[in-house]
Scaffold this motif. Structure first.
Motif, PDB file in Angstrom:
ATOM      1  N   ILE A  22     -27.602   4.909   9.450  1.00 55.52           N
ATOM      2  CA  ILE A  22     -26.348   5.138  10.076  1.00 55.52           C
ATOM      3  C   ILE A  22     -25.000   6.101   9.475  1.00 55.52           C
ATOM      4  CG2 ILE A  22     -24.848   3.388   9.979  1.00 55.52           C
ATOM      5  CD1 ILE A  22     -26.069   1.094  10.156  1.00 55.52           C
ATOM      6  N   LEU A  23     -25.465   6.499   8.196  1.00 52.20           N
ATOM      7  CA  LEU A  23     -24.648   7.314   7.705  1.00 52.20           C
ATOM      8  C   LEU A  23     -24.620   8.917   8.204  1.00 52.20           C
ATOM      9  CD1 LEU A  23     -23.053   9.016   5.008  1.00 52.20           C
ATOM     10  CD2 LEU A  23     -24.561   8.847   4.068  1.00 52.20           C
ATOM     11  N   ILE A  24     -26.122   9.514   8.613  1.00 51.82           N
ATOM     12  CA  ILE A  24     -26.643  11.124   9.332  1.00 51.82           C
ATOM     13  C   ILE A  24     -25.601  10.969  10.506  1.00 51.82           C
ATOM     14  CG2 ILE A  24     -27.910  12.597  10.120  1.00 51.82           C
ATOM     15  CD1 ILE A  24     -29.713  11.486   7.229  1.00 51.82           C
ATOM     16  N   ALA A  25     -25.581   9.268  11.681  1.00 54.51           N
ATOM     17  CA  ALA A  25     -24.929   9.241  12.598  1.00 54.51           C
ATOM     18  C   ALA A  25     -23.633   9.744  12.086  1.00 54.51           C
ATOM     19  CB  ALA A  25     -25.473   8.090  13.104  1.00 54.51           C
ATOM     20  N   GLU A  26     -22.931   9.008  11.517  1.00 56.98           N
ATOM     21  CA  GLU A  26     -21.469   8.623  10.826  1.00 56.98           C
ATOM     22  C   GLU A  26     -21.321   9.903  10.799  1.00 56.98           C
ATOM     23  OE1 GLU A  26     -19.378   7.148  12.059  1.00 56.98           O
ATOM     24  OE2 GLU A  26     -20.894   4.894  12.613  1.00 56.98           O
ATOM     25  N   LEU A  27     -21.729  10.880  10.092  1.00 47.55           N
ATOM     26  CA  LEU A  27     -21.481  12.626   9.737  1.00 47.55           C
ATOM     27  C   LEU A  27     -21.536  13.036  11.333  1.00 47.55           C
ATOM     28  CD1 LEU A  27     -23.138  12.525   6.768  1.00 47.55           C
ATOM     29  CD2 LEU A  27     -20.562  12.572   6.775  1.00 47.55           C
ATOM     30  N   SER A  28     -22.771  13.141  11.633  1.00 43.54           N
ATOM     31  CA  SER A  28     -22.500  13.706  12.532  1.00 43.54           C
ATOM     32  C   SER A  28     -21.589  13.770  13.762  1.00 43.54           C
ATOM     33  CB  SER A  28     -23.918  13.588  13.557  1.00 43.54           C
ATOM     34  OG  SER A  28     -25.324  13.957  12.948  1.00 43.54           O
ATOM     35  N   GLN A  29     -21.058  12.709  13.907  1.00 45.59           N
ATOM     36  CA  GLN A  29     -19.695  12.333  15.161  1.00 45.59           C
ATOM     37  C   GLN A  29     -18.268  12.906  14.076  1.00 45.59           C
ATOM     38  OE1 GLN A  29     -21.175   7.848  15.995  1.00 45.59           O
ATOM     39  NE2 GLN A  29     -19.589   8.433  17.432  1.00 45.59           N
ATOM     40  N   ALA A  30     -18.178  12.736  12.632  1.00 46.09           N
ATOM     41  CA  ALA A  30     -17.550  13.559  11.794  1.00 46.09           C
ATOM     42  C   ALA A  30     -16.692  15.146  11.955  1.00 46.09           C
ATOM     43  CB  ALA A  30     -17.227  12.627  10.737  1.00 46.09           C
ATOM     44  N   ALA A  31     -18.778  15.518  12.090  1.00 45.54           N
ATOM     45  CA  ALA A  31     -18.526  17.098  12.872  1.00 45.54           C
ATOM     46  C   ALA A  31     -17.959  17.240  14.621  1.00 45.54           C
ATOM     47  CB  ALA A  31     -20.463  17.021  12.459  1.00 45.54           C
ATOM     48  N   MET A  32     -18.544  16.000  14.291  1.00 42.29           N
ATOM     49  CA  MET A  32     -17.896  16.790  16.633  1.00 42.29           C
ATOM     50  C   MET A  32     -16.518  17.362  16.080  1.00 42.29           C
ATOM     51  SD  MET A  32     -20.605  14.678  19.048  1.00 42.29           S
ATOM     52  CE  MET A  32     -20.774  13.424  17.623  1.00 42.29           C
ATOM     53  N   GLY A  33     -15.910  15.917  15.641  1.00 40.14           N
ATOM     54  CA  GLY A  33     -14.342  16.470  15.449  1.00 40.14           C
ATOM     55  C   GLY A  33     -14.042  17.239  14.556  1.00 40.14           C
ATOM     56  N   PHE A  34     -14.481  17.662  13.734  1.00 36.78           N
ATOM     57  CA  PHE A  34     -14.588  19.000  13.145  1.00 36.78           C
ATOM     58  C   PHE A  34     -14.753  20.500  14.004  1.00 36.78           C
ATOM     59  CE2 PHE A  34     -15.775  22.046   9.813  1.00 36.78           C
ATOM     60  CZ  PHE A  34     -14.549  22.757   9.098  1.00 36.78           C
ATOM     61  N   THR A  35     -15.782  20.565  14.246  1.00 31.74           N
ATOM     62  CA  THR A  35     -15.639  21.347  15.545  1.00 31.74           C
ATOM     63  C   THR A  35     -14.785  21.932  16.464  1.00 31.74           C
ATOM     64  OG1 THR A  35     -17.978  21.300  15.120  1.00 31.74           O
ATOM     65  CG2 THR A  35     -17.956  22.192  16.775  1.00 31.74           C
ATOM     66  N   ASP A  36     -14.219  21.159  16.718  1.00 27.00           N
ATOM     67  CA  ASP A  36     -13.457  20.891  18.523  1.00 27.00           C
ATOM     68  C   ASP A  36     -12.029  21.292  17.558  1.00 27.00           C
ATOM     69  OD1 ASP A  36     -14.664  19.309  19.992  1.00 27.00           O
ATOM     70  OD2 ASP A  36     -14.070  17.852  19.543  1.00 27.00           O
ATOM     71  N   THR A  37     -11.653  20.857  15.959  1.00 23.48           N
ATOM     72  CA  THR A  37     -10.196  21.331  15.531  1.00 23.48           C
ATOM     73  C   THR A  37     -10.472  22.719  15.309  1.00 23.48           C
ATOM     74  OG1 THR A  37     -10.041  19.277  14.301  1.00 23.48           O
ATOM     75  CG2 THR A  37      -9.387  21.208  13.567  1.00 23.48           C
ATOM     76  N   LEU A  38     -12.246  23.705  14.650  1.00 20.44           N
ATOM     77  CA  LEU A  38     -12.090  24.910  14.318  1.00 20.44           C
ATOM     78  C   LEU A  38     -12.319  25.331  14.884  1.00 20.44           C
ATOM     79  CD1 LEU A  38     -12.657  26.374  12.292  1.00 20.44           C
ATOM     80  CD2 LEU A  38     -15.122  25.842  12.891  1.00 20.44           C
ATOM     81  N   MET A  39     -12.968  25.004  16.821  1.00 18.88           N
ATOM     82  CA  MET A  39     -13.061  26.107  17.841  1.00 18.88           C
ATOM     83  C   MET A  39     -11.522  26.081  18.491  1.00 18.88           C
ATOM     84  SD  MET A  39     -16.713  25.562  19.349  1.00 18.88           S
ATOM     85  CE  MET A  39     -17.050  26.855  19.729  1.00 18.88           C
ATOM     86  N   ALA A  40     -11.009  24.561  18.539  1.00 18.56           N
ATOM     87  CA  ALA A  40      -9.759  25.648  19.412  1.00 18.56           C
ATOM     88  C   ALA A  40      -8.218  25.883  18.338  1.00 18.56           C
ATOM     89  CB  ALA A  40      -8.900  23.505  19.354  1.00 18.56           C
ATOM     90  N   ALA A  41      -8.126  25.464  16.615  1.00 14.83           N
ATOM     91  CA  ALA A  41      -7.527  25.984  16.399  1.00 14.83           C
ATOM     92  C   ALA A  41      -7.916  28.216  16.339  1.00 14.83           C
ATOM     93  CB  ALA A  41      -7.773  26.622  14.411  1.00 14.83           C
ATOM     94  N   ARG A  42      -8.900  28.382  16.462  1.00 11.10           N
ATOM     95  CA  ARG A  42      -9.478  29.850  16.567  1.00 11.10           C
ATOM     96  C   ARG A  42      -8.970  30.444  17.872  1.00 11.10           C
ATOM     97  NH1 ARG A  42     -12.913  32.215  12.910  1.00 11.10           N
ATOM     98  NH2 ARG A  42     -14.508  30.715  11.132  1.00 11.10           N
ATOM     99  N   TYR A  43      -9.327  29.766  19.087  1.00  9.33           N
ATOM    100  CA  TYR A  43      -8.552  30.425  20.504  1.00  9.33           C
ATOM    101  C   TYR A  43      -6.704  29.745  20.269  1.00  9.33           C
ATOM    102  CZ  TYR A  43      -7.447  29.894  25.298  1.00  9.33           C
ATOM    103  OH  TYR A  43      -7.319  30.736  26.934  1.00  9.33           O
ATOM    104  N   GLY A  44      -5.948  29.348  19.476  1.00  2.77           N
ATOM    105  CA  GLY A  44      -4.822  29.599  19.629  1.00  2.77           C
ATOM    106  C   GLY A  44      -4.056  27.962  19.110  1.00  2.77           C
ATOM    107  N   ALA A  45      -2.382  28.309  18.440  1.00  2.65           N
ATOM    108  CA  ALA A  45      -2.130  27.255  16.991  1.00  2.65           C
ATOM    109  C   ALA A  45      -2.115  26.306  18.393  1.00  2.65           C
ATOM    110  CB  ALA A  45      -0.615  27.935  16.832  1.00  2.65           C
TER     111      ALA A  45
END
Length: 455
Positions: A22-45
């Motif tokens: 369950i912990l690994i699944a929760e962390l995976s879903q959190a990592a998706m949000g982190f990925t979205d933030t990181l990749m959107a940031a690289r595109y533009g503010a």
């Protein structure tokens, strides 16, 4: 050592065997949000801002509606414990109907967020991008609700590892989909931050369909014929709502409190906001450890209640409290010792690091009451007790934690205004009260339970 008279290493292993996937699944879903933030940031503010604003809107909606479906876990666990697997099929189908209704409601809500953005004074192209992001993501919410319904069912039967694998697979899909749709690669349109919304929608449906295939083809579920057209059954439908609605409101209360705090400290400047966000981000990840243990406790206790074995249920609760206390003491110590290093991972600005490290020192303290309150909530859900915990959480968060935080942080009523530190001190007070009251609620409930073992 007698089997149920003290802490059991065997039972602790059972709890951790459920909790770690369950912990690994929760962390995976959190990592998706982190990925979205990181990749959107690289595109533009501005695209990052649109994704951040949109996430601040859709996450509370999805988390609270998903709480409705968490009710199926203890119900399924009860029937599994009493060897009534056929009845779990009825619960699954009613959960799916609720998931479809919740998904449709969320779709409608997220596609009509313009008035909310107007109230937030979001205008121009940022408003347009945020609305487009929410429109794109809204198409995936029904899939997410279906996944949550299927996940809660599978977890109720103690099958947590397959869901972990599905979450990891979804994370692996999310990264290339973001890349293709944000930057417009391999012939796909260049959508910027809006591409995050479409990527998330695709991933949500991948999770739903993959979980559906697992339930249909797995040898554990094949004989139950779960993937069929669900028919309404009022008894199970309204029982899920009776248990699930308080869970949904509880989650909404918790999420909304942090949203309100973020809005209240916005006036204190960008450095304070950044320090607060760093502290919230890191402690949010650490919180997934007791949260996962709490979900495992719901499963184990729900199954023992189904077997009418209260002695084992109480043994599981004792072991659960011991595990969360042990892990929270470790996390408290590590956060306190490494507060500066943790803050440095997020920022290179010395002012922000200093502010964030001071907040992390305060946040370290509430690891223990936070762990106890979330463990108690999981134990009570295993007993299908959710209405009273809702009132306790509301009292602890909104009547104690937030008002005290406001008084300490932004006024001179008690002491000279302490800024963001005051809100974190208020949270410690609220969480401590919540932990004590939820523990007392469990002890009261335990003393009233008289189901004879083996009856």
């Amino acid at each position: 050592m007698k089997p149920h008279s003290a802490l059991s290493l065997k039972e602790s292993r059972h709890i951790l065997a459920l909790a770690i996937p369950i912990l690994i699944a929760e962390l995976s879903q959190a990592a998706m949000g982190f990925t979205d933030t990181l990749m959107a940031a690289r595109y533009g503010a501005e695209d990052l801002a649109a994704v951040a604003l949109g996430s601040g809107i859709w996450l509370p909606v999805v988390i609270s509606l998903g709480g409705l479906l968490m009710a199926t876990t203890p119900m399924v666990a009860n029937h599994a414990g009493s060897d009534q697997l056929r009845r779990t099929r009825l619960i699954f189908h009613q959960g799916i109907l609720i998931a479809l209704l919740a998904g449709a409601a969320a779709w409608l809500i997220l596609r009509n967020m313009a008035p909310v953005l107007d109230l937030m004074q979001v205008t121009g192209s940022l408003k347009d991008k945020t609305l487009s992001y929410l429109d794109a993501l809204s198409w995936g919410i029904p899939g997410m609700m279906l996944y949550q319904g299927a996940r809660s069912y599978s977890e109720g039967l103690g099958k947590t590892q397959p869901l972990m694998k599905i979450a990891l697979f979804a994370l692996l899909c999310n990264i290339p989909l973001n890349y293709l749709l944000i930057y417009g690669k391999l012939g796909f349109p260049e959508l910027g931050g809006v591409g995050c919304g479409w990527a998330t929608t695709i991933v949500m449906w991948i999770m739903a369909l993959t979980t559906g295939c697992y339930l249909h083809y797995s040898r554990h579920f094949r004989s139950l014929f779960l993937i069929t057209l669900p028919r309404p059954r009022a008894k199970y439908f309204f029982t899920i709502l009776k248990i699930g609605v308080p869970i949904g409101f509880t989650l909404l209360i918790e999420v909304s409190m942090f949203t309100v705090i973020a809005l209240l400290i916005a006036r204190l400047g960008e450095n304070v906001i950044a320090a607060h966000q760093i502290t919230l981000s890191f402690t949010g990840m650490v919180f997934m450890i007791p949260l996962s243990i709490s979900m495992a406790l719901t499963i184990r206790i729900g199954q023992f209640i189904g077997r009418r074995d209260l002695v084992s249920a109480r043994s599981t609760a004792r072991n659960g409290y011991a595990i969360v206390c042990f892990t929270s003491v470790i996390s408290c110590s590590l956060i306190a010792l490494l507060s500066v290093q943790i803050a440095s991972l997020y920022s290179g600005d010395s002012t922000i690091i200093q502010l964030a490290s001071s907040l992390l020192l305060i946040a370290a303290i509430f690891q223990i009451p936070d762990a106890i309150q979330v463990a108690s909530a999981g134990i009570l859900r295993g007993h299908k007790d959710t209405a009273v915990p809702l009132m306790i959480v509301f009292t602890a968060y909104w009547l104690i934690g937030l008002p005290l935080g406001y008084a300490l942080g932004l006024t001179d009523i008690i002491v000279p205004a302490t800024g963001a530190r005051g809100f974190w001190l208020g949270m410690i007070a609220g969480l401590s009260v919540g932990a004590i009251l939820l523990l007392l609620r469990y002890l009261t409930l335990k003393s009233k339970c008289t189901i004879p073992v083996g009856s």
